[in-house]
Enzyme design. Structure first.
Site, mmCIF file in Angstrom:
data_model
loop_
_atom_site.group_PDB
_atom_site.id
_atom_site.type_symbol
_atom_site.label_atom_id
_atom_site.label_comp_id
_atom_site.label_asym_id
_atom_site.label_seq_id
_atom_site.Cartn_x
_atom_site.Cartn_y
_atom_site.Cartn_z
ATOM 1 N N GLY A 193 0.815 -1.207 0.000
ATOM 2 C CA GLY A 193 0.000 0.000 0.000
ATOM 3 C C GLY A 193 0.851 1.259 0.000
ATOM 4 O O GLY A 193 0.582 2.214 -0.742
ATOM 5 N N TYR A 194 1.880 1.261 0.817
ATOM 6 C CA TYR A 194 2.783 2.414 0.891
ATOM 7 C C TYR A 194 3.485 2.626 -0.447
ATOM 8 O O TYR A 194 3.550 3.751 -0.959
ATOM 9 C CB TYR A 194 3.808 2.177 2.003
ATOM 10 C CG TYR A 194 4.735 3.337 2.244
ATOM 11 C CD1 TYR A 194 4.332 4.439 3.001
ATOM 12 C CD2 TYR A 194 6.029 3.332 1.731
ATOM 13 C CE1 TYR A 194 5.194 5.507 3.229
ATOM 14 C CE2 TYR A 194 6.892 4.387 1.957
ATOM 15 C CZ TYR A 194 6.477 5.472 2.710
ATOM 16 O OH TYR A 194 7.325 6.527 2.935
ATOM 17 N N ALA A 195 4.007 1.541 -1.044
ATOM 18 C CA ALA A 195 4.693 1.660 -2.324
ATOM 19 C C ALA A 195 3.750 2.177 -3.408
ATOM 20 O O ALA A 195 4.128 3.027 -4.227
ATOM 21 C CB ALA A 195 5.285 0.311 -2.727
ATOM 22 N N SER A 209 1.094 4.065 -3.007
ATOM 23 C CA SER A 209 0.769 5.475 -2.760
ATOM 24 C C SER A 209 1.924 6.389 -3.140
ATOM 25 O O SER A 209 1.720 7.452 -3.734
ATOM 26 C CB SER A 209 0.388 5.686 -1.290
ATOM 27 O OG SER A 209 1.497 5.512 -0.417
#
Length: 254
Positions: free
Chosen positions: A158-160, A162
């Site tokens: 999810g972080y990557a 975003s």
């Protein structure tokens, strides 16, 4: 002070300035002469450490709270801050979060939360403040990107996603707004000693592997972001548009 870097009289909105990189960015801008508007989910409305340090520099500080995972909270904040500050010269879209889990175990709830905080809300704030800057005829917008804007990482899908999207958003906004006197750029931190990297720094194997790749041979410090932030917020960067500036100790060059 070199006038290229002088921010005296400027008003800067910094999200996620309660601690860490965001706090250092706010203090760097205040040291260069800017008054600071701060917002985060946990920022004290009076007497925060960030406020005290900004005041010690002789600059004004205005505090707001908003839950960046909730659209209604963000809408209320945008309405209030634009009412209170008809002119905002600098926007630092720094607030973010991270959830660590293998992709096969990364649930919908953390995915939605990470995308809301790291992508949806920064866009919506940039859209609102950017519209204000178009009317003003000038403005500086700085996003906090990541090494995950270039790489996929491990156990942070999810972080990557975003931060990869932030890279494209910066370029898209720069393409539209450069001709309107607005600079849109991003700073991509490397491995910095903050709460977000606590798990990595406490993992002997990962920490050793990470340090072995960093030419500077150290984890970054939050104060490493003061200079780059002032540069992108000042007249020194007037011909810089759509760029991701890595502050990574040389990681991406390895």
């Amino acid at each position: 002070m070199n006038p290229l870097f002088d921010l005296t009289g400027k008003v800067a909105l910094v999200t996620g300035c309660n601690k860490g990189i965001g706090q250092a960015m706010a203090l760097g801008l205040a040291e260069a002469g800017a008054d600071i508007i701060g917002v985060s989910a946990t920022l004290a409305l009076s007497g925060s450490e960030t406020e005290q340090q900004v005041h010690a520099l002789g600059r004004n500080f205005s505090a707001y709270q908003a839950d960046f995972s909730q659209r209604s909270s963000v809408d209320a904040f945008i309405t209030q801050v634009q009412h209170d500050f008809p002119r905002i010269d600098i926007l630092v879209n720094n607030a973010g979060t991270i959830r660590r889990a293998p992709a096969a175990e990364h649930g919908d709830e953390p995915w939605d939360e990470v995308l809301a905080i790291n992508l949806d809300t920064p866009f919506r704030i940039a859209r609102a403040i950017g519209s204000q800057m178009i009317v003003q005829g000038h403005g500086k917008i700085i996003f906090t990107a990541s090494l995950m804007s270039f790489q996929g990482g491990i156990n942070v899908p999810g972080y990557a996603a975003s931060k990869g999207a932030i890279s494209s958003l910066v370029k898209a906004l720069a393409n539209e707004w450069a001709s309107r006197g607005i600079n849109v750029n991003a700073i991509a931190p490397g491995y910095i000693a903050t709460d977000n990297t606590e798990a990595l720094r406490q993992d002997p194997d990962r920490s050793t592997t990470i340090l072995a790749r960093i030419p500077a041979n150290r984890w970054g410090h939050v104060d490493d972001f003061k200079g780059p932030t002032v540069f992108l917020a000042s007249a020194a960067s007037n011909y810089v548009h759509g760029t991701l500036l890595t502050v990574d100790g040389g990681w991406m060059g390895r």
